[in-house]
Structures are given as structure tokens and as C-alpha cells.
Design an enzyme around this catalytic site. Structure first.
Site, short mmCIF file in Angstrom:
data_model
loop_
_atom_site.label_atom_id
_atom_site.label_comp_id
_atom_site.label_asym_id
_atom_site.label_seq_id
_atom_site.Cartn_x
_atom_site.Cartn_y
_atom_site.Cartn_z
N GLY A 1 7.83 12.28 11.01
CA GLY A 1 7.34 11.37 12.11
C GLY A 1 6.56 10.25 11.25
O GLY A 1 6.57 10.05 9.93
N CYS B 1 5.80 4.67 9.70
CA CYS B 1 6.26 4.06 8.59
C CYS B 1 7.92 4.38 7.96
O CYS B 1 8.69 3.50 8.00
CB CYS B 1 5.63 4.11 7.15
SG CYS B 1 4.02 3.38 7.53
N GLU C 1 0.89 -1.34 -0.10
CA GLU C 1 0.03 -0.05 0.05
C GLU C 1 0.85 1.31 0.05
O GLU C 1 2.11 1.28 0.66
CB GLU C 1 -0.90 0.03 1.26
CG GLU C 1 -0.23 -0.30 2.52
CD GLU C 1 0.22 0.95 3.19
OE1 GLU C 1 0.04 1.97 2.82
OE2 GLU C 1 1.20 0.50 4.14
N PHE C 2 0.35 2.34 -0.76
CA PHE C 2 1.19 3.65 -0.61
C PHE C 2 0.55 4.78 -0.13
O PHE C 2 0.22 5.80 -0.32
CB PHE C 2 1.47 3.75 -2.06
CG PHE C 2 2.57 2.68 -2.64
CD1 PHE C 2 3.94 2.96 -2.30
CD2 PHE C 2 2.07 1.84 -3.69
CE1 PHE C 2 4.62 2.02 -3.03
CE2 PHE C 2 2.85 0.83 -3.98
CZ PHE C 2 4.17 0.97 -3.67
N LYS D 1 8.49 -1.24 -2.19
CA LYS D 1 7.50 -0.31 -1.25
C LYS D 1 8.42 0.38 -0.24
O LYS D 1 8.68 1.56 0.30
CB LYS D 1 6.57 -1.32 -0.31
CG LYS D 1 6.27 -1.02 0.91
CD LYS D 1 5.09 0.09 1.02
CE LYS D 1 5.03 1.06 2.00
NZ LYS D 1 3.96 1.70 2.42
C1 UDX Z 1 -0.05 -1.57 8.44
C2 UDX Z 1 0.93 -2.25 7.56
O1 UDX Z 1 0.38 -3.59 7.69
C3 UDX Z 1 2.30 -2.20 8.02
O2 UDX Z 1 3.13 -3.15 7.52
C4 UDX Z 1 2.68 -1.23 7.66
O3 UDX Z 1 4.07 -0.75 7.78
C5 UDX Z 1 2.10 -0.16 8.30
O4 UDX Z 1 0.61 -0.07 8.30
P1 UDX Z 1 -1.64 -1.04 10.25
O5 UDX Z 1 -2.96 -1.25 9.70
O6 UDX Z 1 -1.08 0.64 10.50
O7 UDX Z 1 -0.42 -1.73 9.50
O8 UDX Z 1 -1.47 -1.50 11.64
P2 UDX Z 1 -2.57 -1.75 12.73
O9 UDX Z 1 -3.40 -0.48 12.73
O10 UDX Z 1 -1.78 -1.92 13.88
O11 UDX Z 1 -3.46 -2.99 12.57
C6 UDX Z 1 -2.93 -4.37 12.45
C7 UDX Z 1 -4.11 -5.28 12.72
O12 UDX Z 1 -3.87 -6.56 12.70
C8 UDX Z 1 -4.52 -4.93 14.11
O13 UDX Z 1 -5.99 -4.73 14.69
C9 UDX Z 1 -4.36 -6.23 14.92
O14 UDX Z 1 -5.26 -6.57 15.85
C10 UDX Z 1 -4.48 -7.17 13.94
N1 UDX Z 1 -3.98 -8.35 13.85
C11 UDX Z 1 -2.51 -8.47 14.28
C12 UDX Z 1 -4.53 -9.73 13.69
O15 UDX Z 1 -5.70 -9.43 13.42
N2 UDX Z 1 -3.95 -10.82 13.95
C13 UDX Z 1 -2.52 -10.84 14.40
O16 UDX Z 1 -1.98 -12.08 14.05
C14 UDX Z 1 -2.02 -9.69 14.46
C1 UDX Z 2 4.02 7.77 4.37
C2 UDX Z 2 3.95 7.63 2.90
O1 UDX Z 2 3.63 8.94 2.28
C3 UDX Z 2 3.08 6.75 2.34
O2 UDX Z 2 3.17 6.56 1.04
C4 UDX Z 2 3.21 5.59 2.89
O3 UDX Z 2 2.30 4.40 2.67
C5 UDX Z 2 3.26 5.71 4.66
O4 UDX Z 2 4.02 6.44 5.10
P1 UDX Z 2 2.37 9.22 6.32
O5 UDX Z 2 3.28 8.40 7.12
O6 UDX Z 2 0.95 9.08 6.35
O7 UDX Z 2 2.63 8.45 4.82
O8 UDX Z 2 2.75 10.66 6.09
P2 UDX Z 2 3.49 11.64 5.04
O9 UDX Z 2 2.42 12.69 4.73
O10 UDX Z 2 4.21 10.95 4.14
O11 UDX Z 2 4.39 12.41 5.86
C6 UDX Z 2 5.49 11.92 6.84
C7 UDX Z 2 6.07 12.83 7.74
O12 UDX Z 2 7.09 13.63 6.79
C8 UDX Z 2 5.40 13.73 8.54
O13 UDX Z 2 5.68 13.97 9.74
C9 UDX Z 2 5.41 15.16 7.87
O14 UDX Z 2 5.10 16.17 8.58
C10 UDX Z 2 6.80 14.93 7.19
N1 UDX Z 2 6.91 15.86 5.92
C11 UDX Z 2 6.25 15.54 4.82
C12 UDX Z 2 7.63 17.03 5.87
O15 UDX Z 2 8.28 17.30 6.98
N2 UDX Z 2 7.70 17.62 4.85
C13 UDX Z 2 7.01 17.46 3.65
O16 UDX Z 2 7.50 18.18 2.61
C14 UDX Z 2 6.33 16.40 3.89
#
Ligand code: UDX
Ligand code: UDX
Length: 475
Positions: free
Chosen positions: A276, A279, A168-169, A223
Site C-alpha cells: 500500500g 507512491c 526523494e527516496f 525515481k
Molecule cells: C509528495 C510528492 O510531492 C509527490 O510527488 C510524491 O509522489 C509523494 O510525495 P506529499 O508531500 O506526500 O507529495 O504531498 P502532500 O503531503 O499532499 O503535500 C503537498 C502540499 O503541496 C500540500 O500541503 C498542498 O497544500 C501543497 N500545494 C499544492 C501547494 O502549496 N500549492 C499548490 O499549488 C498545490
Molecule cells: C516507498 C519507498 O520505499 C520510498 O523510497 C519512496 O520514496 C516512497 O514509497 P513508503 O510508501 O513509505 O515508501 O513505504 P515502504 O516502506 O516502501 O512500504 C510500502 C508497502 O510495501 C507497505 O504496504 C509495506 O507494508 C509493504 N512491504 C514492504 C511489504 O509488504 N513487504 C516488504 O518486504 C516491504
């Protein structure tokens, strides 16, 4: 052609929930089941009041309202839903390992492995397994080998698998937009039939040129590389911000100047307090770990420097605040505007605000934090000092060494402040009445704008000193 009529997604998190909601919305003939081990989370996904959904994303609630209990279902029935599915997405979390081999850098794959074992155990017939979680390169091999052993055991029952990578992106705050109108969809695999089956799902709403086929390792690596490149741009521009401050240049002008070069492009060039989010750091460290594993130490050092620069930059900001406030912040009130890692989210994971606030409290400052979406409990967890109290204080305020913090949801926090530090680019911070606030602050006082959101003329007119990230023009 393999036809997919039933999808199961393991993991009802930030990625699994919105992704499946959009698939269900765009493919009304496919039954989409999102399962999770977490009962509370599933309850929230099924809550009648859409305000209680566990993930807030613009546009998500509307889709949930349209599709939930029509062709989109949330449950804890992991076994049953895997059994019924033609395609299983693995969308569980993959945090950085806390201990053991690769601690601090490598991804903890225990939940991915566990999910693969569940698929091996409960599936029936032919199942396409799709890696949605961000994973180290060659994780598909682990999944494949778990599934293969199940194939061997079940040869007579006709059980078989294909593994695909489909990262995912999506970014927080724009997840639905990113899913509905992606720059590209990446499908990595070695079985064309399975790849075409996933292609058929996305092509319901994504144009064919945007759906890219690669081998499975390229997809996994792409990714990590995408996030590493994005983070690297931020570290690059933040390094130049420091150069601007030293030389009398202005980073906003430099960004504009380089961004008009079509080879560089204008996005992701805003200098801030440091990146921050859940990811960037995790994925780069993962890349670093892999490079080290393959003996590519120069490659590892190169990418690690992106994270090092980010840490240095955050630290630079807190040091600079101390320096400007005559070398000490002990007992001084500093208002921090914004705690989320970026605007329009309540997510604080890896937010620059965490380290900056900790550093300032280590210096003895009294921090007053404001954020429109983050709640106090979250801040308490992040600062990890909620349980230490100042015995001398009648209000029992949490303290860190000599410093302490307070939280407020309203703007009534500027009285006697020595400085305002802006760390998240919330819209409501763009039109602050600096004249009014200045009268309530200590004189002389400072505004530190790490997000370039204030109007410098208004701040200076209000008789406040101003520091802006990357602004060397006021030297
Ligand atoms: C995602 C991606 O999967 C991760 O690799 C990426 O880098 C960041 O985003 P995200 O959806 O943000 O993760 O994670 P989270 O919101 O923590 O959700 C994961 C879910 O999986 C949780 O609700 C957790 O309860 C569930 N889970 C975990 C299961 O259902 N089974 C398990 O064995 C472990
Ligand atoms: C990121 C990637 O953009 C997304 O494609 C991936 O799947 C997950 O990680 P996200 O973490 O939601 O998404 O935030 P993003 O909007 O990318 O920002 C990341 C950090 O960079 C934030 O702290 C933001 O404030 C900072 N940022 C972003 C800057 O400081 N300057 C910029 O120009 C853009």
C-alpha cells in the site's frame, strides 16, 4: 559557482516539510522558507505544541524545535518567498489523474504547472528550480518551457532559470533517517553550475560518492524505476507465497534462502497483505502510462502486472477467510488488527486493509477494526460507507450491503469473534495473549496472519486455527 543563501520550497507536505527541515538543520547559513496554499497546514507547522505538527516522523519535532524561526520558516507568503529565493523546490502533490486523457494512470500535473507559473511570475535574478515531486519523465520540459517564456519576457530584468531534478527516496516512518543518511542523492540536470550549487548543499552532510549526477530524464525515470522495482519485489514474493501455500513450502524460508544471495539481497522480501502507500501504485501506473504513450505495450503490460498481482493477492486473502469460515461470513464477527498501510504510521492511503475489509463486508461480515494510530474518521472515509446505516440496529452501525464495521482503540473486541485477521505489523500485536482471547472467541475460531507476526506455537496451543501468509507447512 552559484551560491545559494535562500531557499523556497512550494508544498509543506509529507516530503517538503521533512526535507526542508533537514536542509535547514544541516545548513545553518541558508534561510529556508516552506510555503503552501493551505493555511491550516502552515498553522500546524507553526504550532507551539510540537505534537500538532501535520507530519509525524521520528526525529522531526526535535529538528523543528531547533530550527523553526531561526533559519526555517513556514508561511503562506508564496509570492514574497519565491521572489527572495536563489533556489525553489517544487514539492507539491501529483496524484493520479481522475479524468481526461490518461485517467487512472497518468499523474495530474496541474499543481506542478501552477507552481512553475508562480516561479515564472514572482522570481527575481537567477533562480534554480528543483523538481522534488515525483513526476513523469520529461516533466522538466514543461517546467522549462513555462520558465523560458518568462525569461523571454524579462530579458531586460536579468531573470533566468535552471531546472534540476532531485527526487526523494524517503519512506514513511524513517523519513528523517533516510534524509540524514541517504543511500544516494540524485541530481539530474544539464547545467553543471546549477548542479554543483545543489551538490554543495547536500555535501554538507552527505559524502560525495553518494551524490550522483545524471541527465535530467534519467533522474526522473530513476525515481519511478526505484519504486517500480521495490513494488515488483513485493508482488514477486507475494506470488511465491501463494505457491508456498499450494506446495507445502514456507515463504519465510524461501525469502531467507534467496535473500542470502548477495545479488538478490534480503530486504523487501516479506510477504504481506499486498503493498500500500501513496507512491507504489501511483508511480507504477505512471510508468505504465508512459510506456503506452511511447508505444511500448509489452513494457506497459509487464509493469501493470505488478499492480494486478497486488490486487489479486488482496482479493485472495479475503476469499480465503470466507472459505476457511465454512464458506460464509454473513453475520460473523471478524476482528481486523491494523488498518495503516504499514506499521508506525497513521497513513492508510492504498492500505490493503481497505479492500480486504470492503470485500469481507460485501460477504456480510461484521468487522471490528483496531489500529493504534489510525482514527475512526479516516476509516469511515476509506471504507466510504459511513453514511449508510442499518435501520434494524439500535446502535445505528454503518453498514455495507449486509456487512458492517465498528472501530475500537482498545483490545476489548474479541468476544464472540469467529476470526482475527492481522493486516498491519504493529509491535503491540506481537505479544497478544492468545490463550485469553481464545476463550472469548467462538469455537472453532481462526487467526489469519497476513504479516507473519504471531508465534504459531502459541496460537495453536491456544486451540485456535492458524493461517499464515505463505505457510504451506500446515497442509
Ligand atoms: C509528495 C510528492 O510531492 C509527490 O510527488 C510524491 O509522489 C509523494 O510525495 P506529499 O508531500 O506526500 O507529495 O504531498 P502532500 O503531503 O499532499 O503535500 C503537498 C502540499 O503541496 C500540500 O500541503 C498542498 O497544500 C501543497 N500545494 C499544492 C501547494 O502549496 N500549492 C499548490 O499549488 C498545490
Ligand atoms: C516507498 C519507498 O520505499 C520510498 O523510497 C519512496 O520514496 C516512497 O514509497 P513508503 O510508501 O513509505 O515508501 O513505504 P515502504 O516502506 O516502501 O512500504 C510500502 C508497502 O510495501 C507497505 O504496504 C509495506 O507494508 C509493504 N512491504 C514492504 C511489504 O509488504 N513487504 C516488504 O518486504 C516491504
Amino acid at each position: 559557482m552559484i551560491k545559494v543563501a535562500n531557499i523556497c520550497c512550494i508544498g509543506a507536505g509529507y516530503v517538503g516539510g521533512p526535507t526542508m527541515a533537514v536542509i535547514a538543520d544541516r545548513c545553518p547559513k541558508i534561510d529556508v522558507n516552506v510555503v503552501d496554499i493551505d493555511e491550516e497546514r502552515i498553522k500546524k507547522w507553526n504550532d507551539k505544541d510540537l505534537k500538532n505538527l501535520p507530519v509525524y516522523e521520528p526525529g522531526l519535532a526535535e529538528i523543528i524545535e531547533r530550527c523553526r524561526n531561526v533559519n526555517l520558516h513556514f508561511s503562506n507568503s508564496i509570492k514574497e518567498k519565491i521572489h527572495d529565493a536563489d533556489m525553489v523546490f517544487i514539492s507539491v502533490n501529483t496524484p493520479t489523474k481522475k479524468k481526461g486523457l490518461g485517467a487512472g494512470k497518468a499523474s495530474d500535473l496541474r499543481w506542478v504547472e501552477e507552481s512553475a507559473r508562480q516561479v515564472a511570475k514572482f522570481s527575481s535574478g537567477h533562480t534554480i528550480v528543483v523538481e522534488k515531486s515525483t513526476l513523469p519523465v520529461r516533466t522538466a520540459e514543461v517546467i522549462q518551457s513555462i520558465l523560458r517564456s518568462s525569461e523571454e519576457d524579462n530579458e531586460l530584468n536579468g531573470i533566468s532559470f535552471n531546472v534540476l531534478s532531485n527526487p526523494e527516496f524517503l519512506a514513511e516512518g524513517t523519513a528523517i533517517k533516510d534524509l540524514e543518511n541517504p543511500d544516494r542523492v540524485l541530481i539530474g540536470g544539464d547545467n553543471l553550475e546549477a548542479m554543483n550549487a545543489l551538490h554543495a548543499i547536500y555535501s554538507r552532510w552527505v559524502s560525495k560518492e553518494k551524490i550522483l549526477f545524471t541527465n535530467i530524464w534519467s533522474s526522473e525515470l530513476a525515481k519511478l524505476t526505484a519504486n517500480a522495482f521495490l513494488a515488483q519485489r513485493i508482488s514477486s514474493i507475494n506470488s511465491i507465497a501463494a505457491m508456498c501455500e499450494a506446495t507445502g513450502a514456507d515463504v519465510r524460508e524461501v525469502s531467507r534462502a534467496i535473500g542470502t544471495d548477495s545479488r538478490i539481497g534480503s530486504k523487501f522480501l516479506d510477504s504481506g497483505p499486498g503493498f500500500g502507500g501513496s507512491c507504489f501504485k501511483k508511480d507504477i501506473l505512471n510508468l505504465v502510462y508512459l510506456a503506452e504513450y511511447f508505444g511500448l505495450n509489452e513494457v506497459a503490460n509487464f509493469w501493470e502486472s505488478v499492480v494486478n498481482l497486488n490486487n489479486w493477492h488482496q482479493n485472495r486473502i479475503s476469499k480465503l477467510v470466507v472459505k476457511k469460515l465454512f464458506g460464509t461470513v454473513t453475520g460473523k464477527k471478524i476482528v481486523v488488527l491494523g488498518f495503516a498501510f504499514k506499521a508506525n504510521t497513521n497513513d492508510t492511503r492504498e492500505s490493503a486493509a481497505i479492500q480486504i475489509c470492503k470485500d469481507l463486508m460485501d460477504e456480510g461480515a461484521e468487522i471490528w477494526i483496531h489500529d493504534p494510530k489510525v482514527n475512526k474518521l479516516q476509516i469511515e472515509k476509506d471504507l466510504n460507507i459511513g453514511k449508510i446505516y442499518n435501520r434494524d440496529s439500535e446502535e445505528n452501525k454503518p453498514i455495507n450491503k449486509n456487512g458492517r464495521w465498528q472501530f475500537s482503540k482498545n483490545f476489548d473486541i474479541f468476544d464472540n469473534a469467529h476470526a482475527v485477521l492481522m493486516l498491519t505489523e504493529w509491535d503491540e500485536y506481537k505479544n497478544i495473549d492468545w490463550e485469553g482471547i481464545s476463550k472469548r472467541m467462538v469455537n472453532p475460531s481462526w487467526v489469519f496472519d497476513a504479516r507473519s507476526i504471531v508465534d504459531p506455537i502459541k496460537v495453536k496451543k491456544a486451540n485456535l486455527n492458524l493461517w499464515r501468509v505463505g505457510d504451506g507447512t500446515s497442509k
